[in-house]
Motif scaffolding. Structure first.
Motif, PDB file in Angstrom:
ATOM      1  N   LEU A 178       0.854  -1.181   0.000  1.00 18.47           N
ATOM      2  CA  LEU A 178       0.000   0.000   0.000  1.00 18.47           C
ATOM      3  C   LEU A 178       0.892   1.233   0.000  1.00 18.47           C
ATOM      4  O   LEU A 178       2.064   1.160   0.354  1.00 18.47           O
ATOM      5  N   ASP A 179       0.327   2.357  -0.355  1.00 20.74           N
ATOM      6  CA  ASP A 179       1.124   3.579  -0.416  1.00 20.74           C
ATOM      7  C   ASP A 179       0.423   4.758   0.222  1.00 20.74           C
ATOM      8  O   ASP A 179       0.684   5.903  -0.135  1.00 20.74           O
ATOM      9  N   GLY A 180      -0.456   4.485   1.166  1.00 21.02           N
ATOM     10  CA  GLY A 180      -1.140   5.567   1.845  1.00 21.02           C
ATOM     11  C   GLY A 180      -2.629   5.317   1.898  1.00 21.02           C
ATOM     12  O   GLY A 180      -3.102   4.203   1.682  1.00 21.02           O
ATOM     13  N   ARG A 221       4.471  12.014  -0.195  1.00 23.89           N
ATOM     14  CA  ARG A 221       3.018  11.940  -0.271  1.00 23.89           C
ATOM     15  C   ARG A 221       2.393  11.306   0.972  1.00 23.89           C
ATOM     16  O   ARG A 221       1.205  11.468   1.210  1.00 23.89           O
ATOM     17  N   ASN A 222       3.187  10.515   1.705  1.00 18.97           N
ATOM     18  CA  ASN A 222       2.556   9.770   2.807  1.00 18.97           C
ATOM     19  C   ASN A 222       3.264   9.855   4.158  1.00 18.97           C
ATOM     20  O   ASN A 222       2.678   9.480   5.168  1.00 18.97           O
ATOM     21  N   ASP A 259      10.887  11.588  -3.379  1.00 15.63           N
ATOM     22  CA  ASP A 259      11.733  11.016  -2.334  1.00 15.63           C
ATOM     23  C   ASP A 259      11.833  11.978  -1.154  1.00 15.63           C
ATOM     24  O   ASP A 259      11.756  13.201  -1.310  1.00 15.63           O
ATOM     25  N   LEU A 260      12.010  11.424   0.029  1.00 13.39           N
ATOM     26  CA  LEU A 260      12.173  12.257   1.214  1.00 13.39           C
ATOM     27  C   LEU A 260      13.498  13.003   1.157  1.00 13.39           C
ATOM     28  O   LEU A 260      14.514  12.474   0.699  1.00 13.39           O
ATOM     29  N   THR A 261      13.505  14.231   1.642  1.00 16.87           N
ATOM     30  CA  THR A 261      14.769  14.917   1.858  1.00 16.87           C
ATOM     31  C   THR A 261      15.445  14.277   3.066  1.00 16.87           C
ATOM     32  O   THR A 261      14.848  13.480   3.799  1.00 16.87           O
ATOM     33  N   HIS A 262      16.685  14.633   3.283  1.00 19.76           N
ATOM     34  CA  HIS A 262      17.385  14.095   4.449  1.00 19.76           C
ATOM     35  C   HIS A 262      16.696  14.511   5.751  1.00 19.76           C
ATOM     36  O   HIS A 262      16.604  13.729   6.697  1.00 19.76           O
ATOM     37  N   ARG A 263      16.239  15.737   5.808  1.00 22.57           N
ATOM     38  CA  ARG A 263      15.531  16.202   7.004  1.00 22.57           C
ATOM     39  C   ARG A 263      14.248  15.401   7.214  1.00 22.57           C
ATOM     40  O   ARG A 263      13.926  15.005   8.342  1.00 22.57           O
ATOM     41  N   GLU A 264      13.534  15.128   6.140  1.00 22.70           N
ATOM     42  CA  GLU A 264      12.303  14.348   6.247  1.00 22.70           C
ATOM     43  C   GLU A 264      12.586  12.907   6.634  1.00 22.70           C
ATOM     44  O   GLU A 264      11.813  12.297   7.392  1.00 22.70           O
ATOM     45  N   SER A 265      13.681  12.349   6.140  1.00 21.02           N
ATOM     46  CA  SER A 265      14.052  10.986   6.523  1.00 21.02           C
ATOM     47  C   SER A 265      14.331  10.907   8.029  1.00 21.02           C
ATOM     48  O   SER A 265      13.931   9.949   8.703  1.00 21.02           O
ATOM     49  N   ARG A 266      15.022  11.908   8.553  1.00 17.59           N
ATOM     50  CA  ARG A 266      15.297  11.929   9.990  1.00 17.59           C
ATOM     51  C   ARG A 266      13.996  12.083  10.784  1.00 17.59           C
ATOM     52  O   ARG A 266      13.806  11.419  11.815  1.00 17.59           O
TER      53      ARG A 266
END
Length: 450
Positions: A178-180, A221-222, A259-266
């Motif tokens: 699933l994706d959201g 997106r999710n 794709d997530l930015t590095h800040r979003e990944s953290r």
């Protein structure tokens, strides 16, 4: 139970991400195991622990002295045909027939070949594997050879009869992607109503006691719905969920913007760790994992250095046993496509080592005459740039080589999705200058720097 609640009752018993792969055990970071000192049935594959037969009857993977000695988990893309058209599909599949796919007899011979080589688990993927009419015959052969059969599916074709056939054929786990939430998922999947049909697939699996899990790929997106997802995991009694980092391949190769930015990944890791810790503190047995970014393990280790130094050292040993990406692609995970071509993993569809119609899989897999296979078997000797000089190399070893290749056209460049800063991994200005002077400086793509 309202349909929406049924959805997310399953939206986390599904394990892994929307790049249509499941049990990539060597590329998984078990948050509960590492951060919360928990246990799961994949420990022996990920961390070399002996373990015992679990409650589902799955035998532990034989412990080996060196991680590089073990046999790979094989992802078999059994067919390219798919009833959906996912925007991140690594095989670029469509709802059409493709000529030249392995026949039933060839598939059975392949299963016997993999069993003889000692493959511990066979993941039936696609396309959509349930589009293949002889799927259960192939699964039964794998189960009879004591390989763990797993299915990676979009779930939309699992009616009650299909769920029963899956269970009776010996499948130990079904990973449904699933994706959201509904609109986001259907947009990703390219077919309106895919969400509703996948939810019915979850329900049918659960109704007969088939082990099933969520696979969600983290994107812009999710990821902001993570707290909401974790709330549903608990409220609906979901026992397992995995969150994948995006890998650039197939149609997914065009998704840099998602794709997530590095800040979003953290931020995503902070939420995942926080919520998993809360589960454990309250005695909830819910298995949470992340996949396809070994920086996650180092991030956990660094957090534990502040919170629980003794546990941090235990985690360092667990991560070092696998060496992160050192023993994943090309060692602990491999892919065979619908035509019998052998690839480093399912994201390297454009690079082939050989074909199982011409040579046994084991002969192909152990042949280091191919420069990429040799490099993958000895990653630590080839990685460049910040990955080479990182003080945590022994826990990560450059993570996903395919992301480096897609970004820099160099399989040994740094993984662009490492979200740890230069300072965190021990790189100062002097070292940066040395990398630049030596031609090993790879600037992070702008869209990932945030």
């Amino acid at each position: 139970m309202p349909g929406f609640q049924i959805f997310l009752r399953e939206l986390c018993v599904l394990c892994a991400s929307a790049v249509k792969t499941f049990l990539r055990i060597i590329r998984m970071i078990d948050i509960g195991k590492l951060y919360c000192s928990g246990e799961s049935t994949g420990d022996s594959l990920r961390y070399g622990t002996a373990g015992v037969k679990d409650s589902h009857g799955n035998k532990p993977h034989k412990r080996v002295v060196l991680a590089s000695e073990r046999r790979p988990i094989v992802v078999w893309s059994t067919t390219r045909t798919c009833n959906l058209r996912c925007v991140h599909c690594y095989t670029d599949s469509e709802n059409q027939s493709y000529s030249g796919e392995l026949t039933t007899d060839e598939g059975l011979q392949l299963v016997d070949d993999l069993a003889a080589f000692g493959v511990p688990s066979l993941l039936f993927s696609g396309g959509e594997p349930l589009m293949r009419k002889d799927l259960y015959t192939l699964i039964e052969r794998a189960s009879g050879k004591e390989m763990r059969p797993v299915i990676s599916t979009n779930g939309t074709l699992i009616d009650r009869d299909a769920a029963r056939s899956i269970k009776d054929s010996g499948v130990v786990y079904v990973g449904i992607s699933l994706d959201g939430m509904e609109d986001v998922n259907d947009q990703f999947r390219g077919v309106k109503g895919a969400f509703t049909r996948a939810m019915k697939g979850f329900e049918n699996c659960l109704a007969i006691g088939q082990r099933v899990g969520l696979r969600l790929t983290l994107t812009r997106r999710n990821y902001q719905d993570l707290h909401r997802i974790f709330d549903f995991i608990e409220s609906e009694g979901i026992s397992r969920a995995c969150f994948y980092h995006l890998v650039y391949s197939g149609r997914g190769g065009n998704m840099f913007k998602d794709d997530l930015t590095h800040r979003e990944s953290r931020d995503a890791m902070d939420i995942i760790m926080q919520r998993t810790r809360d589960y454990f503190d309250r005695g909830l047995d819910i298995n949470i994992l992340t996949v396809d970014n070994h920086a996650d393990g180092v991030y956990i280790y660094r957090r534990l250095l502040e919170e629980n130094p003794a546990r941090a050292e235990e985690v360092a040993e667990l991560l070092s046993w696998n060496g992160g990406g050192a023993h994943s692609t090309g060692v602990g995970i491999g892919n065979i496509d619908f035509f019998g071509n052998v690839h480093p993993d399912q994201f390297w569809q454009d690079y082939t080592f050989g074909n199982v119609r011409e040579r046994n899989f084991g002969d192909i897999w152990m042949d280091e005459s191919d420069p990429l296979m040799k490099g993958l078997k000895h990653k630590a000797e080839h990685i460049k740039g910040r990955c080479r000089v990182c003080k945590y190399t022994h826990m990560c070893t450059g993570a996903m080589r395919v992301r480096a290749y897609r970004t820099y056209n160099d399989a040994w460049a740094p993984d662009p999705q490492c979200f740890l800063t230069d300072e965190e991994i021990g790189i100062d200005e002097k070292m940066r200058m040395q990398l630049k002077e030596g031609g090993e400086y790879y600037p992070m793509p702008r869209e990932l720097e945030g």
